[in-house]
Design an enzyme around this catalytic site. Structure first.
Site, short mmCIF file in Angstrom:
data_model
loop_
_atom_site.label_atom_id
_atom_site.label_comp_id
_atom_site.label_asym_id
_atom_site.label_seq_id
_atom_site.Cartn_x
_atom_site.Cartn_y
_atom_site.Cartn_z
N LYS A 130 -11.21 -141.63 2.66
CA LYS A 130 -10.61 -142.94 2.47
C LYS A 130 -10.38 -143.22 0.98
CE LYS A 130 -11.95 -146.09 5.15
NZ LYS A 130 -12.07 -147.17 6.06
N ARG A 136 -16.62 -150.57 2.51
CA ARG A 136 -16.41 -149.64 3.62
C ARG A 136 -16.93 -148.26 3.29
NH1 ARG A 136 -11.20 -151.37 6.60
NH2 ARG A 136 -10.56 -153.12 5.36
N GLY A 188 -15.41 -144.79 13.14
CA GLY A 188 -16.32 -145.74 13.77
C GLY A 188 -17.80 -145.36 13.70
N MET A 199 -19.74 -144.94 10.91
CA MET A 199 -20.53 -145.60 9.87
C MET A 199 -20.07 -147.06 9.75
SD MET A 199 -20.98 -142.58 7.13
CE MET A 199 -19.25 -142.33 6.98
N ARG A 205 -19.35 -108.99 36.06
CA ARG A 205 -20.77 -109.04 36.47
C ARG A 205 -20.81 -108.67 37.94
NH1 ARG A 205 -20.63 -113.83 32.78
NH2 ARG A 205 -22.41 -113.72 31.38
N ARG A 242 -20.00 -103.92 34.54
CA ARG A 242 -21.43 -103.81 34.25
C ARG A 242 -22.20 -103.50 35.52
NH1 ARG A 242 -24.62 -108.91 32.13
NH2 ARG A 242 -24.40 -109.56 34.29
N GLU A 302 -28.21 -106.29 23.96
CA GLU A 302 -28.67 -107.66 24.21
C GLU A 302 -30.16 -107.83 23.97
OE1 GLU A 302 -27.22 -108.78 28.14
OE2 GLU A 302 -27.50 -106.77 28.89
N SER A 315 -21.15 -103.48 23.89
CA SER A 315 -20.68 -104.85 24.06
C SER A 315 -21.89 -105.75 23.83
CB SER A 315 -20.12 -105.05 25.46
OG SER A 315 -19.79 -106.41 25.63
N GLY A 329 -24.19 -108.55 24.25
CA GLY A 329 -24.51 -109.62 25.22
C GLY A 329 -25.31 -110.66 24.47
N THR A 330 -24.59 -111.55 23.81
CA THR A 330 -25.27 -112.47 22.90
C THR A 330 -25.99 -113.61 23.62
OG1 THR A 330 -23.07 -113.38 22.55
CG2 THR A 330 -23.99 -112.02 20.79
N ASN A 331 -25.79 -113.73 24.93
CA ASN A 331 -26.61 -114.71 25.66
C ASN A 331 -28.06 -114.23 25.67
OD1 ASN A 331 -24.18 -115.94 26.28
ND2 ASN A 331 -24.04 -114.98 28.30
N ASP A 332 -28.23 -112.98 26.13
CA ASP A 332 -29.59 -112.45 26.14
C ASP A 332 -30.09 -112.16 24.73
OD1 ASP A 332 -30.70 -112.35 28.76
OD2 ASP A 332 -29.08 -110.98 29.30
N CYS A 371 -19.50 -110.05 24.78
CA CYS A 371 -19.17 -110.67 26.07
C CYS A 371 -20.08 -111.84 26.40
CB CYS A 371 -19.16 -109.65 27.19
SG CYS A 371 -20.76 -108.88 27.44
N TYR A 426 -12.97 -106.37 19.90
CA TYR A 426 -12.48 -107.43 20.78
C TYR A 426 -13.57 -108.45 21.06
CZ TYR A 426 -15.11 -105.26 24.60
OH TYR A 426 -16.12 -104.78 25.39
#
Ligand code: PEP
Ligand code: MG
Length: 912
Positions: free
Chosen positions: A43, A112, A121, A123, A583, A639, A774, A793, A795-798, A860, A880
């Site tokens: 601002k 302000r 909105g 602050m 899967r 897999r 993973e 590959s 497996g970034t979840n695990d 993945c 990829y």
């Protein structure tokens, strides 16, 4: 406005202060400029830039963000900041020929907030500062409009009371509403000067009672307290949440803008409004916005009065309208982006109060970017960065058809889950189920709740959309609906939901069960009535054009996580270049398949297991055939089974209950015998933490016949499809390995079965065998594993689960606290944790490629569809990313932006 320049002060000439904390802007000359967003905030930078461009901007000064950071560190404002502010105030007073809150012509200011990135909105703002019991009389006399003066004063006490003294707004609302009732006033503007004077007296009592002090009569004290409150508002919960969602650093701080007030509520030749240089919903090149005559800013947004479309201004004040058009056109050309502006007209004279790059929907972002290239305003390369990758989701979900529709926005909440929903209101989950009915054609209902809880899930399931009056972007409603791909507007605070009375009240209107409303989950709007919807347009020609500019910069491939042919078809339509994760256990979730899968899991000897597997083989082969056909030569990464076993078994506790009931009622029934046997086996298989249990390659190693069956299904399918003349490219993926010998064991089985099938069928097909990375150990010994694995590959979840030691199933119990406390900045399961998990990814790639330089590497986990994580994957040299079909488009743009920012050497991606 006067054109005289700012008087220089004695102090300035004598010595330059070490840090410049305060920047003045007045009469065609600002000390700062538009490039100083870091210091002045968006601002403040905009005000400086507009002032320098000679636009009519009320004069004032900006206290820069460093002062806020200082305040956060020390809890107070330094004497140097005080000194510079006093100095700037004195100069402003001189220029205006007024004194803050004093004399016959008192100076009044607005205070302000304004951070580097706009946080609409979030602050606080205080208007009319400088009014007190004396100056209000002076203002009344001078304006010859006592009503206006008392109205301004009561607004100041209310805003100051709420923002600075932290008194709930509702305390003031109660007083105001009671006065309206007493005077039988319908609108706020129906209260006369006398009534407003009474309101002021009541407000002062509220302040005394709640804050244990009087409303400050000393204007200077007002200013200091307001400034500090704005600094503090950087740390309020709303602002913190907004920053977390939008990935804005907590360390930036806000600037404070102090600016001479101009009044839009001085009568019928005054007014105030907001607007956009183009339509922010659909990108049309039209002057868009609204205004109100005889009003102050908050009236336009608060819904107390209904604003008028901005085009009407041409009729009432043609000259002002022309000037506004001219100025905003100039601003758009200057900033080379669509502008969102605020203005006030004081007695026929136009003032600009703000301009900034306007927020817009994904649809508008693409269209505006294309238009601006065609207009020669920006280059194609710049256009690529004008769209947030996540915004492309808008093209994949239905939208409201707003052309020719009468739009009455009832409230705006958080855009919690995009898309559109039109339906009849219901207030409970049970009613949702009842009203929606069964079968393929459901009655569309909108479930309206104050908040949703897990008990509402059955209603959420059948509803077309969800609306809540409380809760944020991570509330139950928001999280669950995003998972369901269902439209949701959350936290629409202006709506009062009375579930008992089955009523929703907003803008003085009452809505009952069965009334129609329309939700726009992309902008958060709640609209009265039944609008039509437009289907998703993944092949929208403008989207295609835009992607055509972006895609040549993309280096990363984008694959989809898809388990069945239907998802694969969808993924290809969105531009997936292969399947990054199939899967295989998901292929057995179908009702007719679960019993066979269960039989396989429950078998306690090899013979029974082989018998069950034999039944699974043809089903699996048929699915693979479908996938290979759809993907037509593109890579299909399959897999091997990785089922957390508990997902397929009946619940132990439920079985126990069933057994107990049968024992008591039908102790001789054969069913009881069967259930008891089942319970025994379920107890054998029971695991305390199934996510770390008998899953991944551990299953194939303990029961090699499972891997054999799956490998057979894959190669028989590949050969069958190849015989039809369709190319196949299978990548067989071993899950959850942590040791070379695990990989060798499973890879050995896959290769042996491949040879067997090729021999039997008299045909060979190309394939690779690789693994998921993973587990931290896998990343650390990636050089070893790559001896056997032809691709990785991640497996970034695990990998996130095991690096943090957070259970994927239970993390939500602690995550909200971790985020609120700032222990974690983001959910690491949504945005890749670069420092820890990312470091393991980096190590894994480096070590894997040391052994096998041409090792193909992808990701993945869920992160494969998150723009900032995609950027990271680009930086570490992956081949990829893979993500769910609905995120493919997002991933494609994120990857293209990463490639483009490398190539064009521009600062990576995000336009805020
Ligand atoms: C992963 O762990 O990142 C992964 C993709 O596998 P899943 O989510 O099936 O465990
Ligand atoms: Mg996994």
């Amino acid at each position: 406005m006067s054109t005289q320049t700012l008087p220089e002060t004695h102090e300035e000439r004598a010595s330059a202060s070490p840090v410049k904390y305060v920047y003045s802007f007045a009469a065609g000359k600002a000390e700062g400029s538009g490039t100083m967003k870091n210091e002045l905030g968006g601002k403040g930078a905009g005000l400086a830039e507009m002032t320098n461009a000679g636009l009519p901007v009320p004069p004032g000064f900006t206290i820069q963000t460093e002062a806020c950071r200082d305040y956060m560190r020390t809890g107070k404002v330094s004497s140097e900041v005080e000194r510079q502010m006093e100095d700037a105030l004195r100069r402003l007073e001189q220029l205006q020929g007024q004194k803050l809150g004093q004399g016959d012509n008192p100076l009044l200011v607005s205070v302000r907030s304004g951070a580097k990135f706009s946080m609409p909105g979030m602050m606080d703002t205080i208007l009319n500062l400088g009014l007190n019991d004396q100056s209000v009389e002076a203002l009344a006399k001078r304006s010859n409009n006592p009503r206006f003066a008392y109205d301004s004063y009561r607004r100041l006490i209310q805003m100051f009371g709420n923002v600075v003294l932290e008194i709930p707004k509702s305390d003031f609302d109660e007083v105001f509403d009671a006065k309206k009732r007493q005077k039988k006033a319908k609108l706020d503007t129906d209260l006369d000067a006398k009534a407003l004077k009474e309101v002021i007296d009541e407000y002062k009592k509220v302040v005394r009672k709640r804050a244990k002090r009087d409303f400050p009569q000393d204007s200077h004290e007002q200013l200091v307290m307001a400034r500090d409150a704005v600094f503090r508002s950087w740390q309020n919960d709303r602002a913190k949440t907004y920053r977390r969602i939008n990935n804005i650093s907590d360390d930036l701080g806000t600037a404070v803008n102090v600016q001479a007030m101009v009044f839009g509520n001085l009568g019928e030749t005054s007014g105030t409004g907001v607007g956009f240089t183009r339509n922010p919903a659909n990108g049309d090149k039209e002057f868009y916005g609204e205004f109100l005559l005889n009003a102050q800013g908050e009236d336009v947004v608060s819904g107390v009065r209904t604003p008028v479309p901005i085009l009407e201004l041409e009729k009432v004040m043609p000259q002002v309208y022309q000037q506004l058009r001219q100025i905003t056109n100039r601003l758009e050309k200057h900033y080379r982006d669509m502008q969102d502006f605020e203005f006030t007209i004081q007695e026929g004279k136009l003032y600009m109060l703000q301009t900034r790059n306007g927020k817009r929907t994904g649809l508008a972002a693409v269209r505006v970017a294309i238009q601006m290239v065609e207009e020669g305003l920006i280059s194609k390369e710049e256009a690529i960065f004008r769209v947030e990758p996540n915004q492309l989701y808008d093209f994949l979900v239905p939208r409201l058809d707003e052309k020719k529709a009468k739009i009455e926005v009832l409230a705006t909440g958080l855009p919690a889950s995009p898309g559109a929903a039109v339906g009849q209101i219901v207030f409970t989950a049970d009613e949702a189920v009842e009203k929606a009915g069964h079968g393929s054609k459901r009655n569309p209902v909108i479930l309206v709740r104050a908040e949703t809880t897990p008990e509402d899930i059955h209603g959420m399931e059948v509803a077309a959309g969800i609306l809540t009056s409380r809760g944020g972007m991570t509330s139950h409603a928001a999280v669950v609906t995003r998972g369901m791909g269902k439209c949701c507007v959350a936290g629409a605070g202006d709506i009062a939901v009375d579930e008992k009375a089955r009523e929703m009240r907003v803008k003085g209107q009452v809505f009952k069960q069965g009334d129609w409303i329309s939700l726009d989950g992309t902008t958060g709007r709640v609209i009265k009535g039944k609008l039509n919807t437009l289907d998703a347009e993944p092949d929208d020609p403008e989207l295609m054009k835009f992607m055509g500019w972006a895609e040549p910069f993309r280096k990363l491939g984008v694959r989809a996580n898809a388990d069945i042919p239907r998802d694969a078809i969808q993924a290809r339509a969105f531009g997936a270049e292969g399947i990054g994760l199939c899967r295989t256990e998901h292929m057995f979730f179908a009702e007719d398949r679960i019993p066979h899968m269960r039989a396989m899991i429950l078998a306690d000897n090899e013979k029974d297991r082989r018998a069950a597997l034999k039944k699974l083989l043809p089903m699996q082969r048929a699915d693979f055939i479908g996938l290979f056909r759809v993907m037509d030569g593109l890579p299909v990464t399959i897999r091997l089974l990785d089922p957390p076993l508990h997902e397929f078994l009946p619940k132990r506790e439920e079985l126990m209950v069933e057994v107990a009931v049968l024992e008591a009622t039908k102790p001789r029934s054969p069913k009881l015998k069967e259930l008891k046997a089942l319970l025994r086996r379920v107890e054998d298989l029971h695991e305390f933490n199934p996510m770390l249990g008998h899953r991944g390659c551990r299953l194939g190693i303990t029961y090699p016949e499972i891997t054999e069956m799956q490998a057979r299904a894959i190669f028989e399918a590949a050969v069958a499809v190849a015989k039809e003349g369709v190319k196949t490219h299978a990548e067989v993926m071993i899950p959850l390995t942590a040791a070379l010998k695990e990989m060798a064991n499973q890879g050995g089985i896959v290769r042996r079965v491949a040879e067997e099938v090729f021999k039997e069928k008299g045909m060979k097909v190309h394939y690779l065998v690789g693994t998921m990375i993973e587990l931290p150990r896998a990343a650390l010994i990636a050089d070893e594993i790559a001896k056997e694995a032809e691709f990785f590959s991640f497996g970034t979840n695990d990998l996130t689960q095991t690096t943090f030691g957070f259970s994927r199933d239970d993390v939500n119990k602690i995550l909200p606290t971790y985020l609120a406390e700032g222990i974690l900045k983001q959910d690491p399961f949504a945005a890749l944790d670069r420092d820890g998990v990312g470091e393991l990814v980096r190590i894994g790639i480096e070590r894997g490629r040391k052994t096998r330089p041409d090792l193909e590497v992808g990701i993945c986990g869920e992160h494969g569809g998150d723009p900032s994580s995609v950027q990271f994957c680009h930086e570490v040299g992956m081949d990829y990313v893979a993500c769910s079909p609905f995120r493919v488009l997002t991933a494609r743009l994120a990857a293209a932006q990463a490639g483009a920012s490398d190539k064009l050497k521009v600062e990576g991606g995000r336009t805020k």
